[in-house]
Design an enzyme around this catalytic site. Structure first.
Site, PDB file in Angstrom:
ATOM      1  CG  ASN A 119       4.491  -2.721   3.820  1.00  0.00           C
ATOM      2  OD1 ASN A 119       4.360  -3.496   4.775  1.00  0.00           O
ATOM      3  ND2 ASN A 119       5.584  -1.982   3.634  1.00  0.00           N
ATOM      4  CD1 TRP A 120      -1.946  -4.064   5.273  1.00  0.00           C
ATOM      5  CD2 TRP A 120      -2.580  -5.498   6.872  1.00  0.00           C
ATOM      6  NE1 TRP A 120      -3.104  -4.666   4.857  1.00  0.00           N
ATOM      7  CE2 TRP A 120      -3.517  -5.552   5.819  1.00  0.00           C
ATOM      8  CE3 TRP A 120      -2.770  -6.320   7.994  1.00  0.00           C
ATOM      9  CZ2 TRP A 120      -4.629  -6.395   5.842  1.00  0.00           C
ATOM     10  CZ3 TRP A 120      -3.879  -7.160   8.023  1.00  0.00           C
ATOM     11  CH2 TRP A 120      -4.797  -7.190   6.959  1.00  0.00           C
ATOM     12  CE  LYS A 121       5.339   0.996   5.611  1.00  0.00           C
ATOM     13  NZ  LYS A 121       6.029   2.278   5.499  1.00  0.00           N
ATOM     14  CG  HIS A 160       9.991  -1.502   3.143  1.00  0.00           C
ATOM     15  ND1 HIS A 160      10.315  -0.475   4.007  1.00  0.00           N
ATOM     16  CD2 HIS A 160       8.838  -1.138   2.537  1.00  0.00           C
ATOM     17  CE1 HIS A 160       9.381   0.456   3.918  1.00  0.00           C
ATOM     18  NE2 HIS A 160       8.473   0.080   3.041  1.00  0.00           N
ATOM     19  CD  GLU A 196       9.211   1.365   6.964  1.00  0.00           C
ATOM     20  OE1 GLU A 196       8.636   0.294   7.228  1.00  0.00           O
ATOM     21  OE2 GLU A 196       8.605   2.379   6.542  1.00  0.00           O
ATOM     22  CD  GLU A 221       7.961   1.201  -1.041  1.00  0.00           C
ATOM     23  OE1 GLU A 221       6.739   1.347  -0.978  1.00  0.00           O
ATOM     24  OE2 GLU A 221       8.643   0.735  -0.121  1.00  0.00           O
ATOM     25  N   GLY A 240       5.679   7.418   4.096  1.00  0.00           N
ATOM     26  CA  GLY A 240       5.069   7.815   5.363  1.00  0.00           C
ATOM     27  C   GLY A 240       5.183   9.300   5.664  1.00  0.00           C
ATOM     28  CB  SER A 264       2.844   9.618   0.580  1.00  0.00           C
ATOM     29  OG  SER A 264       3.655   9.677   1.744  1.00  0.00           O
ATOM     30  N   GLY A 320       1.477   1.824   2.130  1.00  0.00           N
ATOM     31  CA  GLY A 320       1.585   1.656   3.579  1.00  0.00           C
ATOM     32  C   GLY A 320       0.361   2.230   4.270  1.00  0.00           C
ATOM     33  N   GLY A 321       0.450   3.496   4.662  1.00  0.00           N
ATOM     34  CA  GLY A 321      -0.603   4.155   5.442  1.00  0.00           C
ATOM     35  C   GLY A 321      -2.003   3.957   4.879  1.00  0.00           C
TER      36      GLY A 321
END
Ligand code: PGA
Length: 253
Positions: free
Chosen positions: A9-11, A95, A97, A167, A173, A212, A233-234
């Site tokens: 998930n590159w966001k 998600h 966010e 999640e 993150g 993470s 993500g990261g």
């Protein structure tokens, strides 16, 4: 045995050039072995070019959001049919966010889930509790509420073509990963909840962990019986980091 799904998930990160480099790095480094599928979810503007880059590879393409509406006067929104046309096989819905920053409700998430499936796209339904909720021992209630909104709207059989991502919000993150045991407990709970309505199906649904996840903690998480991959993500923004998780999936299968 369920296949692992390793989803990036590159966001809202990157550029056209960075996206090209990242995807070619992934395409060139896919680990040997089977039992896993790789998925990248770039920002909308890069979907079309990433679709071309992954077309001759085994990598799947997904989007990070979708409208619950089919078409019409919804400025700034993207319909599931449009994502399908671009070659998306998956879309992330709910998600944390989107829930926290953009105020998406569980009912709206359920509508997006239904819209995705109606277009032939597999929704990746995200669920998860905040730190306050975990500390108040409300984790299972929160997950149940988020899951039930979709079960009520779409029915348990819809999970035959859906993926769930657990999640924990406090792990996203932050560098604070759930321990394999903490994650496994919640994954088990989710599977049991689905099994109450359809045991056979519950056994086949992929449940990903997100928060993470990286090369170092992936082997422990992926060794758990109910963890079927990761939503990353990261660590999905650098080919080597993402591939390290893919390698852990290949080794764990
Ligand atoms: P993270 O993000 O891996 O950077 O914690 C995961 C996610 O939000 O899907």
């Amino acid at each position: 045995m369920r296949e692992f799904l390793i989803a990036g998930n590159w966001k809202m990160n990157g550029s056209s050039a960075a996206s090209d480099t990242l995807v070619s790095g992934i395409v060139d480094g896919i680990p040997e072995g089977g039992g896993f599928r790789l998925l990248v979810c770039p920002p909308f503007p890069y979907l079309a070019s990433v679709a071309i880059q992954v077309s001759s590879s085994a990598i799947s393409l997904g989007a990070q959001n979708v409208s619950e509406h089919k078409a019409g006067a919804f400025t700034g929104e993207t319909a599931a049919s449009m994502l399908k046309e671009l070659g998306c096989g998956y879309v992330i819905v709910g998600h944390s966010e989107r829930r926290a920053i953009f105020g998406e409700t569980s009912e709206q998430v359920a509508a997006k889930y239904i819209a995705a499936q109606a277009a032939g796209i597999v929704p990746i339904l995200c669920v998860g509790e905040t730190l306050e909720e975990r500390e108040a021992s409300a984790t299972e209630d929160i997950i149940d509420g988020q899951l039930d909104a979709v079960l009520d709207a779409a029915g348990v059989d819809s999970f035959a073509s859906a993926v769930i991502a657990y999640e924990p919000v406090w792990a996203i993150g932050t560098g604070m990963t759930a321990t394999p045991e903490q994650a496994q407990d919640v994954h088990r709970h989710i599977r049991v909840r689905l099994a109450e309505q359809n045991a056979e199906l519950a056994d086949t649904v992929q449940i990903l962990y997100g928060g993470s996840m990286k090369g170092e903690n992936a082997p422990g998480l992926l060794s758990m019986p109910d963890i079927d991959g990761g939503l990353i993500g990261g660590a999905s923004l650098k080919a080597d980091d993402f591939l390290a998780i893919a390698a852990a999936a290949a080794a764990a299968h």
